[in-house]
Scaffold this motif. Structure first.
Motif, PDB file in Angstrom:
ATOM      1  N   ALA A 185      -5.396   3.994   5.944  1.00 20.50           N
ATOM      2  CA  ALA A 185      -3.957   4.193   6.144  1.00 20.50           C
ATOM      3  C   ALA A 185      -3.689   5.311   7.141  1.00 20.50           C
ATOM      4  CB  ALA A 185      -3.293   4.502   4.805  1.00 20.50           C
ATOM      5  N   MET A 186      -4.430   6.398   7.034  1.00 18.64           N
ATOM      6  CA  MET A 186      -4.277   7.498   7.993  1.00 18.64           C
ATOM      7  C   MET A 186      -4.647   7.047   9.396  1.00 18.64           C
ATOM      8  SD  MET A 186      -5.524  11.003   6.090  1.00 18.64           S
ATOM      9  CE  MET A 186      -7.122  10.387   5.574  1.00 18.64           C
ATOM     10  N   PHE A 187      -5.744   6.294   9.500  1.00 19.12           N
ATOM     11  CA  PHE A 187      -6.218   5.842  10.811  1.00 19.12           C
ATOM     12  C   PHE A 187      -5.180   4.942  11.477  1.00 19.12           C
ATOM     13  CE2 PHE A 187      -8.252   2.908  13.676  1.00 19.12           C
ATOM     14  CZ  PHE A 187      -9.204   3.662  14.361  1.00 19.12           C
ATOM     15  N   ALA A 188      -4.633   3.998  10.706  1.00 19.93           N
ATOM     16  CA  ALA A 188      -3.692   3.036  11.280  1.00 19.93           C
ATOM     17  C   ALA A 188      -2.450   3.739  11.820  1.00 19.93           C
ATOM     18  CB  ALA A 188      -3.299   2.005  10.224  1.00 19.93           C
ATOM     19  N   ALA A 189      -1.954   4.724  11.087  1.00 22.56           N
ATOM     20  CA  ALA A 189      -0.779   5.453  11.561  1.00 22.56           C
ATOM     21  C   ALA A 189      -1.111   6.302  12.786  1.00 22.56           C
ATOM     22  CB  ALA A 189      -0.227   6.330  10.440  1.00 22.56           C
ATOM     23  N   ALA A 190      -2.269   6.960  12.742  1.00 17.01           N
ATOM     24  CA  ALA A 190      -2.659   7.835  13.850  1.00 17.01           C
ATOM     25  C   ALA A 190      -2.841   7.055  15.149  1.00 17.01           C
ATOM     26  CB  ALA A 190      -3.946   8.582  13.492  1.00 17.01           C
ATOM     27  N   HIS A 191      -3.320   5.819  15.031  1.00 15.03           N
ATOM     28  CA  HIS A 191      -3.587   5.001  16.217  1.00 15.03           C
ATOM     29  C   HIS A 191      -2.482   3.978  16.486  1.00 15.03           C
ATOM     30  CE1 HIS A 191      -7.670   6.526  17.062  1.00 15.03           C
ATOM     31  NE2 HIS A 191      -7.698   6.756  15.752  1.00 15.03           N
ATOM     32  N   LYS A 192      -1.358   4.140  15.798  1.00 12.07           N
ATOM     33  CA  LYS A 192      -0.170   3.310  16.049  1.00 12.07           C
ATOM     34  C   LYS A 192      -0.500   1.813  16.008  1.00 12.07           C
ATOM     35  CE  LYS A 192       2.405   6.763  18.696  1.00 12.07           C
ATOM     36  NZ  LYS A 192       1.596   7.911  18.221  1.00 12.07           N
ATOM     37  N   VAL A 193      -1.165   1.413  14.920  1.00 10.91           N
ATOM     38  CA  VAL A 193      -1.531  -0.002  14.747  1.00 10.91           C
ATOM     39  C   VAL A 193      -0.278  -0.737  14.256  1.00 10.91           C
ATOM     40  CG1 VAL A 193      -3.159  -1.620  13.704  1.00 10.91           C
ATOM     41  CG2 VAL A 193      -3.874   0.740  14.188  1.00 10.91           C
ATOM     42  N   ASP A 194       0.601  -1.029  15.187  1.00 11.87           N
ATOM     43  CA  ASP A 194       1.919  -1.565  14.845  1.00 11.87           C
ATOM     44  C   ASP A 194       2.015  -3.086  14.937  1.00 11.87           C
ATOM     45  OD1 ASP A 194       1.750  -1.746  17.578  1.00 11.87           O
ATOM     46  OD2 ASP A 194       3.538  -0.540  18.002  1.00 11.87           O
ATOM     47  N   ASN A 195       0.875  -3.752  14.957  1.00 12.64           N
ATOM     48  CA  ASN A 195       0.835  -5.217  14.882  1.00 12.64           C
ATOM     49  C   ASN A 195       0.220  -5.667  13.555  1.00 12.64           C
ATOM     50  OD1 ASN A 195      -1.690  -4.219  15.629  1.00 12.64           O
ATOM     51  ND2 ASN A 195      -2.215  -6.008  16.880  1.00 12.64           N
ATOM     52  N   LEU A 196       0.314  -4.789  12.559  1.00  6.72           N
ATOM     53  CA  LEU A 196      -0.264  -5.024  11.236  1.00  6.72           C
ATOM     54  C   LEU A 196       0.823  -4.957  10.161  1.00  6.72           C
ATOM     55  CD1 LEU A 196      -2.660  -5.200   9.189  1.00  6.72           C
ATOM     56  CD2 LEU A 196      -2.813  -2.695   9.359  1.00  6.72           C
ATOM     57  N   ILE A 197       0.860  -5.984   9.299  1.00  9.78           N
ATOM     58  CA  ILE A 197       1.753  -5.991   8.140  1.00  9.78           C
ATOM     59  C   ILE A 197       0.893  -6.167   6.892  1.00  9.78           C
ATOM     60  CG2 ILE A 197       3.656  -7.154   6.964  1.00  9.78           C
ATOM     61  CD1 ILE A 197       4.637  -8.096   9.706  1.00  9.78           C
ATOM     62  N   SER A 198       0.785  -5.118   6.099  1.00  4.20           N
ATOM     63  CA  SER A 198      -0.006  -5.167   4.874  1.00  4.20           C
ATOM     64  C   SER A 198       0.926  -5.245   3.670  1.00  4.20           C
ATOM     65  CB  SER A 198      -0.897  -3.929   4.758  1.00  4.20           C
ATOM     66  OG  SER A 198      -1.848  -3.887   5.801  1.00  4.20           O
ATOM     67  N   THR A 199       0.521  -6.020   2.680  1.00  2.40           N
ATOM     68  CA  THR A 199       1.324  -6.188   1.465  1.00  2.40           C
ATOM     69  C   THR A 199       0.519  -5.744   0.256  1.00  2.40           C
ATOM     70  OG1 THR A 199       2.577  -8.036   2.431  1.00  2.40           O
ATOM     71  CG2 THR A 199       2.549  -7.872   0.027  1.00  2.40           C
ATOM     72  N   ILE A 200       1.191  -5.058  -0.659  1.00  5.51           N
ATOM     73  CA  ILE A 200       0.568  -4.605  -1.902  1.00  5.51           C
ATOM     74  C   ILE A 200       1.109  -5.453  -3.051  1.00  5.51           C
ATOM     75  CG2 ILE A 200       0.067  -2.659  -3.418  1.00  5.51           C
ATOM     76  CD1 ILE A 200      -0.822  -2.275  -0.472  1.00  5.51           C
ATOM     77  N   ASP A 201       0.218  -6.119  -3.789  1.00  8.72           N
ATOM     78  CA  ASP A 201       0.637  -6.852  -4.983  1.00  8.72           C
ATOM     79  C   ASP A 201       0.872  -5.815  -6.078  1.00  8.72           C
ATOM     80  OD1 ASP A 201       1.127  -8.602  -7.033  1.00  8.72           O
ATOM     81  OD2 ASP A 201      -0.974  -9.152  -7.322  1.00  8.72           O
ATOM     82  N   TYR A 202       2.128  -5.460  -6.252  1.00  6.18           N
ATOM     83  CA  TYR A 202       2.502  -4.350  -7.124  1.00  6.18           C
ATOM     84  C   TYR A 202       2.872  -4.898  -8.512  1.00  6.18           C
ATOM     85  CZ  TYR A 202       4.493   0.379  -7.845  1.00  6.18           C
ATOM     86  OH  TYR A 202       4.759   1.655  -8.280  1.00  6.18           O
ATOM     87  N   ASN A 203       1.848  -5.389  -9.244  1.00  8.24           N
ATOM     88  CA  ASN A 203       2.117  -5.950 -10.580  1.00  8.24           C
ATOM     89  C   ASN A 203       1.872  -4.951 -11.703  1.00  8.24           C
ATOM     90  OD1 ASN A 203      -0.701  -5.968 -11.071  1.00  8.24           O
ATOM     91  ND2 ASN A 203      -0.907  -8.074 -10.342  1.00  8.24           N
ATOM     92  N   GLY A 204       1.348  -3.790 -11.376  1.00  8.29           N
ATOM     93  CA  GLY A 204       1.183  -2.731 -12.366  1.00  8.29           C
ATOM     94  C   GLY A 204       0.022  -2.910 -13.314  1.00  8.29           C
ATOM     95  N   ARG A 205      -0.852  -3.905 -13.028  1.00  9.24           N
ATOM     96  CA  ARG A 205      -1.958  -4.174 -13.955  1.00  9.24           C
ATOM     97  C   ARG A 205      -3.276  -4.345 -13.205  1.00  9.24           C
ATOM     98  NH1 ARG A 205       2.531  -7.047 -16.094  1.00  9.24           N
ATOM     99  NH2 ARG A 205       3.215  -6.030 -18.021  1.00  9.24           N
ATOM    100  N   GLN A 206      -4.360  -3.965 -13.855  1.00  8.03           N
ATOM    101  CA  GLN A 206      -5.693  -4.180 -13.315  1.00  8.03           C
ATOM    102  C   GLN A 206      -6.596  -4.630 -14.445  1.00  8.03           C
ATOM    103  OE1 GLN A 206      -5.591   0.325 -12.362  1.00  8.03           O
ATOM    104  NE2 GLN A 206      -7.760  -0.199 -12.273  1.00  8.03           N
ATOM    105  N   ILE A 207      -7.873  -4.817 -14.170  1.00  9.50           N
ATOM    106  CA  ILE A 207      -8.734  -5.535 -15.097  1.00  9.50           C
ATOM    107  C   ILE A 207      -8.823  -4.882 -16.478  1.00  9.50           C
ATOM    108  CG2 ILE A 207     -10.856  -4.384 -14.341  1.00  9.50           C
ATOM    109  CD1 ILE A 207     -12.246  -7.145 -14.672  1.00  9.50           C
ATOM    110  N   ASP A 208      -8.744  -3.556 -16.534  1.00  7.77           N
ATOM    111  CA  ASP A 208      -8.936  -2.899 -17.828  1.00  7.77           C
ATOM    112  C   ASP A 208      -7.690  -2.194 -18.349  1.00  7.77           C
ATOM    113  OD1 ASP A 208      -9.165  -1.150 -15.747  1.00  7.77           O
ATOM    114  OD2 ASP A 208     -11.016  -0.192 -16.421  1.00  7.77           O
TER     115      ASP A 208
END
Length: 304
Positions: A185-208
């Motif tokens: 995340a730091m690298f992408a902002a520092a290098h202005k990687v502005d052709n990237l759209i990342s999505t977070i599946d924010y369901n609040g749960r993980q395996i355990d």
């Protein structure tokens, strides 16, 4: 022994699928696709009594929107380098059932191949892999934390090649507990990687357990913003919201910042007894549970 399909029948099938999805899809039709994809997910995991139905069900609208409406892609002429088209990388590779189903329904391979999921010699491994040459898969994934770095590399490559198409990636919220995510995340902002759209599946749960009990993520909107990303939010189980939000994200590209979308979903969406718990993260339904799930999911495109 599972054999690969190279018949002329498949070429005819794939061309027909391409013509179908080339037309603007109505929201109602996309909802019907979602129902069929969810049927595929529970049937695939039930058949081998393994796999990850929970997150797959929760991300169904996202995948259907991406492959039917959002991305510029060519199922008929799949190329590993992806030159001249949008690219997608699934970082949380354990939710492969939903990806395989959508790839099949959009013509990357025959729908009937879904019946080989997680079987010996299958191209449809539990985590996406490249050694068997499954169309639509460009990198092996599922080692959590690594997918964002891959997507950034692909996005920078497109910039170097003066390819104006975009790169998309999907990640789990529990995956954000991995340090490599924040380095990337730091690298992408520092290098202005502005052709990237990342999505977070924010369901609040993980395996355990619930993410907030395992390792709380705090204010994700504030975190990503502080790391230099443009932050959007959307309802991941509302396909209209998904389409509209990603189109807004596209308008933010080319402005010097990478974009992240916090996508609120429900693990197990569409199957009532799988919702509201982390227990279906990696548990397959038994015969009785499969019957209950299918009763809630209309068959709309035909089962494989």
């Amino acid at each position: 022994m599972i054999t690969k399909t190279t018949s002329e029948d498949f070429l005819t099938y794939r061309n027909a699928v391409a013509k179908k999805i080339s037309r603007m899809q109505s929201i109602e039709h996309l909802k019907q696709v979602c129902s069929q994809v969810r049927r595929d997910i529970v049937r695939m995991t039930h058949a081998v009594q393994s796999g990850h139905p929970g997150g797959s069900l929760g991300c169904t609208e996202f995948f259907v929107a991406m492959y039917y409406e959002i991305m510029k892609h060519d199922p008929q002429n799949f190329k590993m380098d992806g030159t001249g088209e949008d690219l997608f990388f699934l970082s949380n590779g354990h939710i492969s059932p939903v990806w395989y189903s959508v790839l099949a329904h959009t013509g990357y391979f025959e729908v009937k191949e879904l019946s080989t999921f997680r079987k010996l010699n299958s191209r449809l491994q539990g985590h996406p892999a490249t050694e068997e040459g499954l169309p639509g898969i460009r990198v092996a994934s599922g080692s959590l934390g690594q997918g964002l770095s891959v997507a950034i590399g692909a996005a920078l490559t497109k910039k170097l090649n003066k390819d104006s198409n975009l790169v998309y990636s999907l990640h789990g919220d529990g995956e954000l507990q991995e340090g490599q995510i924040w380095e990337a995340a730091m690298f992408a902002a520092a290098h202005k990687v502005d052709n990237l759209i990342s999505t977070i599946d924010y369901n609040g749960r993980q395996i355990d357990g619930d993410v907030d009990k395992v390792l709380p993520m705090g204010d994700l909107e504030a975190k990503w913003s502080a790391f230099g990303w443009e932050v959007l939010k959307m309802d991941g189980n509302n396909i209209t919201s998904v389409i509209e939000t990603i189109k807004v994200a596209q308008k933010h590209t080319g402005k010097g910042k990478p974009i992240v979308i916090l996508m609120k979903t429900e693990m197990g969406q569409g199957v009532d007894f799988m919702m509201g718990t982390h227990k279906w993260h990696g548990t397959a339904p038994n015969d009785e549970q499969l019957a209950k799930a299918l009763a809630q999911l209309p068959e709309t495109l035909g089962d494989y």
